[in-house]
Design an enzyme around this catalytic site. Structure first.
Site: not given
Length: 359
Positions: A61, A180, A183, A185, A233, A304
């Protein structure tokens, strides 16, 4: 030789990645002079993924303004000196056959915090290099400082900052840009009804909460032209009732596609303290698949994905168009080369210095 979806090229606008193994943005908190400048650490960190065979490599970022940083040690691209420092990194990535991407970000209310390995936690005070964080509403994230609620004029300034950062990114040699909006932000904060309690044109309805993101996408597309791929994202869900979810994500992704975005990088979480997230192998792939089907638009999946066969299966099944890897690439920056061996794919782009390890 078996056919591999994972190692097939993908063309987006005028850029082609040599495979579907992409490097997710991973914050390094390593601009030690607190000036937002990339240095040797970033060159080696990102460059190792290029020698390792990745198709597309995103920076961490990268803040569009000083107050857009998560920590004082974050990277930025709000001035020309930072732009010029990125140029040697993008040149090296290109020289190895990979595509360089930059994630443009604003931390919002999660800004001005200590880096993760600092003994201190929470908001960095002004006397230690911190600043007043901002957000859509004066609602703190956990025990962080209460943010300043952005005015309408300041919101316009955020759009301008993204545009200026996009221009510098192209000048620095980046071939792909990502906005972005995940998350927890700033852009995610506007999207989620849990962090955005505004009553003006940027709050309330889904259309209003998405207005800033769509304005950023539209303005960045106008700045960078038609050749450059533009990603967004998303955190597809806040993982709590009455929060942001995959249905809203798919709807807004469709609007962002119409405004000029090309690919959606689907993650989750980050906006609610204490949210119970069912972490496990491939746990976010269903979210990416949902957005891909309902937007509809190309997506990448992250979270993952740790084995070559898992990555191959995600792409070959059509659940996502590419995979973004993070922690697995920290463990093994040459994962793509290893994956090709395990899947029986004869790559033509092993670095000649490493060919002895190919057999």
């Amino acid at each position: 030789m078996p056919e591999s979806a994972l190692f097939s090229p993908l063309s987006i606008r005028e850029v082609t990645t040599r495979n579907r193994i992409w490097v997710a943005p991973m914050c390094q908190y390593s601009a030690d002079d607190e000036d937002g400048m990339p240095g040797d650490w970033h060159l080696i960190h990102l460059g190792s993924f290029a020698t390792g065979g990745a198709g597309l490599i995103f920076t961490e970022a990268t803040a569009v303004s000083p107050e857009g940083r998560i920590s004082p040690q974050d990277l930025g691209i709000w001035n020309d000196e930072q732009r010029d420092a990125f140029a040697r990194i993008t040149a090296f990535i290109r020289s190895q056959g990979s595509v360089s991407g930059i994630q443009l970000a604003h931390a919002g209310r999660k800004g001005s915090t200590f880096k993760p390995w600092s003994p201190e936690r929470g908001t960095v005070p002004a006397e230690q290099g911190g600043w007043e964080p901002v957000g859509p509403s004066a609602i703190a994230f956990g025990d962080y400082a209460v943010p300043h609620e952005l005015s309408a004029g300041e919101i316009d300034g955020v759009v301008d900052d993204f545009v200026s950062a996009a221009r510098r990114s192209i000048e620095a040699g980046f071939e792909v840009l990502e906005i972005h909006a995940a998350h927890g932000y700033l852009l995610h904060q506007f999207l989620s009804p849990l962090s955005n309690l505004r009553t003006d044109e940027h709050g309330g309805s889904l259309e209003n909460r998405a207005r800033l993101l769509i304005d950023v996408v539209r303005a960045v597309r106008a700045e960078i032209g038609e050749a450059v791929p533009l990603f967004v994202r998303f955190s597809a869900t806040d993982w709590v009732d009455d929060g942001w979810n995959e249905q809203q994500t798919a709807t807004v992704a469709g609007w962002a596609r119409d405004a000029g975005a090309d690919v959606f990088d689907i993650s989750s979480g980050g906006n609610v303290v204490g949210a119970r997230i069912p972490v496990g192998p491939l746990y976010q792939v269903p979210l990416a698949s949902y957005v891909r089907e309902h937007a509809p638009a190309p997506v990448s999946a992250v979270g993952l994905i740790t084995t070559p066969q898992e990555a191959e299966d995600v792409v070959s099944s059509g659940r996502a168009d590419a995979v973004m890897l993070a922690r697995e690439l920290l463990r093994d920056p040459h994962f793509p080369l290893r994956a090709a061996r395990e899947l029986g794919v004869d790559l033509t782009y092993w670095p000649p210095q490493y060919v002895r390890a190919k057999l």
